[in-house]
Scaffold this motif. Sequence first.
Motif, PDB file in Angstrom:
ATOM      1  N   GLY A 165      13.344 -17.872  10.826  1.00 21.83           N
ATOM      2  CA  GLY A 165      13.750 -19.261  11.005  1.00 21.83           C
ATOM      3  C   GLY A 165      14.523 -19.786   9.821  1.00 21.83           C
ATOM      4  N   CYS A 166      15.057 -21.001   9.983  1.00 22.57           N
ATOM      5  CA  CYS A 166      15.890 -21.555   8.919  1.00 22.57           C
ATOM      6  C   CYS A 166      15.824 -23.079   8.942  1.00 22.57           C
ATOM      7  CB  CYS A 166      17.329 -21.085   9.109  1.00 22.57           C
ATOM      8  SG  CYS A 166      18.382 -21.610   7.750  1.00 22.57           S
ATOM      9  N   ASP A 167      15.707 -23.655   7.745  1.00 21.59           N
ATOM     10  CA  ASP A 167      15.679 -25.124   7.629  1.00 21.59           C
ATOM     11  C   ASP A 167      16.974 -25.674   7.035  1.00 21.59           C
ATOM     12  OD1 ASP A 167      13.079 -24.986   8.502  1.00 21.59           O
ATOM     13  OD2 ASP A 167      12.176 -25.232   6.525  1.00 21.59           O
ATOM     14  N   LYS A 168      18.001 -24.841   6.931  1.00 24.78           N
ATOM     15  CA  LYS A 168      19.205 -25.274   6.228  1.00 24.78           C
ATOM     16  C   LYS A 168      20.137 -26.112   7.110  1.00 24.78           C
ATOM     17  CE  LYS A 168      18.947 -23.592   2.002  1.00 24.78           C
ATOM     18  NZ  LYS A 168      17.482 -23.508   1.964  1.00 24.78           N
ATOM     19  N   PHE A 169      20.170 -25.863   8.385  1.00 23.77           N
ATOM     20  CA  PHE A 169      21.002 -26.627   9.320  1.00 23.77           C
ATOM     21  C   PHE A 169      22.470 -26.697   8.909  1.00 23.77           C
ATOM     22  CE2 PHE A 169      16.722 -27.932  10.407  1.00 23.77           C
ATOM     23  CZ  PHE A 169      16.762 -27.912  11.805  1.00 23.77           C
ATOM     24  N   CYS A 170      23.072 -25.552   8.679  1.00 23.87           N
ATOM     25  CA  CYS A 170      24.522 -25.521   8.526  1.00 23.87           C
ATOM     26  C   CYS A 170      25.081 -26.041   9.848  1.00 23.87           C
ATOM     27  CB  CYS A 170      25.006 -24.098   8.260  1.00 23.87           C
ATOM     28  SG  CYS A 170      24.298 -23.410   6.760  1.00 23.87           S
ATOM     29  N   THR A 171      26.139 -26.847   9.786  1.00 25.34           N
ATOM     30  CA  THR A 171      26.527 -27.592  10.999  1.00 25.34           C
ATOM     31  C   THR A 171      27.073 -26.697  12.122  1.00 25.34           C
ATOM     32  OG1 THR A 171      28.651 -28.031   9.955  1.00 25.34           O
ATOM     33  CG2 THR A 171      26.978 -29.765   9.802  1.00 25.34           C
ATOM     34  N   PHE A 172      27.478 -25.449  11.781  1.00 29.80           N
ATOM     35  CA  PHE A 172      28.054 -24.571  12.811  1.00 29.80           C
ATOM     36  C   PHE A 172      27.016 -23.667  13.472  1.00 29.80           C
ATOM     37  CE2 PHE A 172      28.454 -22.742   8.562  1.00 29.80           C
ATOM     38  CZ  PHE A 172      27.701 -21.593   8.708  1.00 29.80           C
ATOM     39  N   CYS A 173      25.781 -23.666  12.956  1.00 33.00           N
ATOM     40  CA  CYS A 173      24.874 -22.547  13.233  1.00 33.00           C
ATOM     41  C   CYS A 173      23.744 -22.881  14.207  1.00 33.00           C
ATOM     42  CB  CYS A 173      24.293 -22.061  11.910  1.00 33.00           C
ATOM     43  SG  CYS A 173      23.260 -20.609  12.093  1.00 33.00           S
ATOM     44  N   VAL A 174      23.502 -21.962  15.149  1.00 30.72           N
ATOM     45  CA  VAL A 174      22.444 -22.177  16.149  1.00 30.72           C
ATOM     46  C   VAL A 174      21.064 -21.719  15.660  1.00 30.72           C
ATOM     47  CG1 VAL A 174      23.838 -21.995  18.251  1.00 30.72           C
ATOM     48  CG2 VAL A 174      22.928 -19.918  17.202  1.00 30.72           C
ATOM     49  N   VAL A 175      21.033 -20.960  14.560  1.00 36.56           N
ATOM     50  CA  VAL A 175      19.769 -20.322  14.171  1.00 36.56           C
ATOM     51  C   VAL A 175      18.583 -21.297  14.030  1.00 36.56           C
ATOM     52  CG1 VAL A 175      18.647 -19.082  12.260  1.00 36.56           C
ATOM     53  CG2 VAL A 175      20.751 -18.204  13.250  1.00 36.56           C
ATOM     54  N   PRO A 176      18.769 -22.460  13.380  1.00 33.22           N
ATOM     55  CA  PRO A 176      17.608 -23.362  13.255  1.00 33.22           C
ATOM     56  C   PRO A 176      17.051 -23.790  14.615  1.00 33.22           C
ATOM     57  CG  PRO A 176      19.328 -23.992  11.711  1.00 33.22           C
ATOM     58  CD  PRO A 176      19.935 -22.962  12.633  1.00 33.22           C
ATOM     59  N   TYR A 177      17.912 -23.741  15.656  1.00 36.02           N
ATOM     60  CA  TYR A 177      17.458 -24.148  16.990  1.00 36.02           C
ATOM     61  C   TYR A 177      16.860 -22.971  17.766  1.00 36.02           C
ATOM     62  CZ  TYR A 177      20.682 -27.683  15.362  1.00 36.02           C
ATOM     63  OH  TYR A 177      21.316 -28.597  14.570  1.00 36.02           O
ATOM     64  N   GLY A 209      15.136 -11.606   6.950  1.00 33.37           N
ATOM     65  CA  GLY A 209      14.808 -12.978   7.310  1.00 33.37           C
ATOM     66  C   GLY A 209      16.116 -13.713   7.487  1.00 33.37           C
ATOM     67  N   GLN A 210      16.124 -14.767   8.306  1.00 34.44           N
ATOM     68  CA  GLN A 210      17.377 -15.513   8.497  1.00 34.44           C
ATOM     69  C   GLN A 210      17.813 -16.135   7.176  1.00 34.44           C
ATOM     70  OE1 GLN A 210      15.202 -15.893  11.332  1.00 34.44           O
ATOM     71  NE2 GLN A 210      16.587 -14.606  12.525  1.00 34.44           N
ATOM     72  N   ASN A 211      16.823 -16.518   6.366  1.00 35.97           N
ATOM     73  CA  ASN A 211      17.130 -17.064   5.043  1.00 35.97           C
ATOM     74  C   ASN A 211      16.106 -16.434   4.103  1.00 35.97           C
ATOM     75  OD1 ASN A 211      17.869 -18.551   2.882  1.00 35.97           O
ATOM     76  ND2 ASN A 211      17.287 -20.531   3.756  1.00 35.97           N
ATOM     77  N   SER A 248      20.709 -13.806   2.409  1.00 38.07           N
ATOM     78  CA  SER A 248      20.352 -14.818   1.419  1.00 38.07           C
ATOM     79  C   SER A 248      21.244 -16.041   1.512  1.00 38.07           C
ATOM     80  CB  SER A 248      20.525 -14.233   0.027  1.00 38.07           C
ATOM     81  OG  SER A 248      19.667 -13.143  -0.130  1.00 38.07           O
ATOM     82  N   HIS A 249      20.695 -17.181   1.097  1.00 39.29           N
ATOM     83  CA  HIS A 249      21.494 -18.403   0.963  1.00 39.29           C
ATOM     84  C   HIS A 249      21.729 -18.647  -0.522  1.00 39.29           C
ATOM     85  CE1 HIS A 249      22.787 -22.539   1.093  1.00 39.29           C
ATOM     86  NE2 HIS A 249      22.880 -22.460   2.410  1.00 39.29           N
ATOM     87  N   PRO A 250      22.966 -18.977  -0.910  1.00 38.51           N
ATOM     88  CA  PRO A 250      23.261 -19.155  -2.334  1.00 38.51           C
ATOM     89  C   PRO A 250      22.371 -20.197  -3.022  1.00 38.51           C
ATOM     90  CG  PRO A 250      25.292 -19.135  -1.053  1.00 38.51           C
ATOM     91  CD  PRO A 250      24.175 -19.119  -0.061  1.00 38.51           C
ATOM     92  N   VAL A 275      29.115 -16.978   1.876  1.00 36.56           N
ATOM     93  CA  VAL A 275      29.612 -18.235   1.312  1.00 36.56           C
ATOM     94  C   VAL A 275      30.327 -19.055   2.384  1.00 36.56           C
ATOM     95  CG1 VAL A 275      31.742 -17.185   0.402  1.00 36.56           C
ATOM     96  CG2 VAL A 275      30.865 -19.275  -0.627  1.00 36.56           C
ATOM     97  N   GLN A 276      30.876 -18.415   3.380  1.00 34.17           N
ATOM     98  CA  GLN A 276      31.516 -19.030   4.556  1.00 34.17           C
ATOM     99  C   GLN A 276      32.902 -19.598   4.273  1.00 34.17           C
ATOM    100  OE1 GLN A 276      29.781 -18.104   6.946  1.00 34.17           O
ATOM    101  NE2 GLN A 276      27.621 -18.232   6.422  1.00 34.17           N
ATOM    102  N   SER A 277      33.077 -20.282   3.150  1.00 33.95           N
ATOM    103  CA  SER A 277      34.388 -20.873   2.835  1.00 33.95           C
ATOM    104  C   SER A 277      34.493 -21.033   1.320  1.00 33.95           C
ATOM    105  CB  SER A 277      34.520 -22.233   3.521  1.00 33.95           C
ATOM    106  OG  SER A 277      35.647 -22.926   3.014  1.00 33.95           O
TER     107      SER A 277
HETATM  108 FE1  SF4 Z   1      20.484 -21.026   8.253  1.00 33.73          FE
HETATM  109 FE2  SF4 Z   1      22.301 -19.153   7.636  1.00 33.73          FE
HETATM  110 FE3  SF4 Z   1      22.491 -20.514   9.937  1.00 33.73          FE
HETATM  111 FE4  SF4 Z   1      22.998 -21.763   7.637  1.00 33.73          FE
HETATM  112  S1  SF4 Z   1      24.169 -20.025   8.512  1.00 33.73           S
HETATM  113  S2  SF4 Z   1      21.726 -22.550   9.339  1.00 33.73           S
HETATM  114  S3  SF4 Z   1      21.516 -20.764   6.247  1.00 33.73           S
HETATM  115  S4  SF4 Z   1      20.834 -19.112   9.365  1.00 33.73           S
END
Ligand code: SF4
Length: 467
Positions: A165-177, A209-211, A248-250, A275-277
């Motif tokens: 799971g992930c609590d970061k909620f990057c705006t493009f990402c479905v993983v937290p959901y 792990g997702q994060n 990992s998340h930076p 890093v994405q961008s």
């Molecule tokens: Fe979490 Fe990675 Fe998705 Fe960001 S990109 S919401 S850190 S799983």
Amino acid sequence: MTPPRKLHIKSYGCQMNVYDAQRMVDTLAGEGFTETATADDADLVILNTCNIREKAAEKVYSELGRLRVLKDDAARNGRQMRIAVAGCVAQAEGPEIIRRAPAVDVVVGPQSYHHLPQLLERAKAEGRAIETEFPIQDKFAFLPPPGREAIRARGISAFVTVQEGCDKFCTFCVVPYTRGAEVSRPVNRIVDDVARLADNGVREITLIGQNVNAYHGEGADGRPCSLGRLLDRLAQIPGIVRLRYATSHPCDVDDSLIAAHRDLPALMPFVHLPVQSGSDRILEAMNRRHTAADYRKTIDRFRSSRQDIAFSSDFIVGFPGESAEDFSATLALVTQIGYAAAYSFKYSPRPGTPAAEMQETVSATDMDERLARLQELIDSQQSAFNKAAIGSTVDVLFERAGRNVGQIVGRTAYLQPAHVMAPPEIVGQVLPVRIDSLERYSLLGELALTLPERAGAPTAPRLTTGA
Ligand code: SF4
Ligand code: 5AD
């Protein structure tokens, strides 16, 4: 007694899905299922799906179309084939899957794999079963560990989930959901899993792990334990010669992780740090919570721990609002860091995420062009990195026989495949290899030491070679 039944699992997407597929196999082994390589003769087919980008999600429906034909064929021959959809598309689209693909019997989200036997029973009784809740219990406490034979058949390198799971909620990402809130497994359970794998010949563990570096599982003292300290504990397990972790998340790189890279020879000097961008404006719109300069500093902290450390990353091009300047900043960051490998993707709006509400501004042509330019730069860095190995002697963990007779394949610290001509008993060992040449992405070389007499040498990995 239940008659033997055949199970075929097809996994898409990330390493977590590969690991989850093995857990499903282990769970269903208790119900008399054994794995089969194709869907044709299977009694149960599980599609373990990925929802990260639209393309990945759409694949599921075309695959389900093909499976329906197989299911109908089986029924005509008096055989019942059942179809289950697992993974993140199951979680995100649940009932929609049954509506679009009525041949599906079971839909099961990633937090409910331990309920698969009951769900199959329910589908038998009621025609269909869906479970996509996030149960409060820890599914890992209920998922059976793999048997000895299963571990041995899976080879010397294994994944172990430590965090989900992930609590970061990057705006493009479905993983937290789709994977839900961050949950870490307790240290003692992970230690037990790793010790069991090591006892059965596994030599390399990748913690997933997702994060993963947000890991904060309960330690032996009852207090939260960091990923760095967990790695320290796992490096002490006899038989484990290589440790890795992803993804990992930076923002979550703490000093214990840097210290682990400095102090643990078993921890491989290769870090996947997306890093994405490279543009601060886009990083902010993505809710990445750091700037490009912060990322560079984090890379420098890793570099200060080990001079041979190398990096890979993920990039998204064409995020809403990405200008030509923003994209140039990404190219500049890549040029400055110098990656050993990296993955890059075109932005894909995912329903339910904040970015899906943003106005898309980058044309399809510009997106294609940016992706091609970024990939060209990444490819050139990867080739240079691989070429630099020629003429050097590097440690290789040998995994299996290669395609050519007498050839054994392993991986370097940086996951580059390396091929040598050698006897099969080197599988499971880390040995120095002198690299002579490069064939596409593979290194070719020869063992840089003389092996002892072969007569009587064990054919299985030795269990006594500690880290
Ligand atoms: Fe979490 Fe990675 Fe998705 Fe960001 S990109 S919401 S850190 S799983
Ligand atoms: N569109 C494109 N790429 C995405 N990723 C995640 N979500 C999306 C999306 N909506 C990429 C990120 C992430 C990797 C696993 O997939 O780069 O790190």
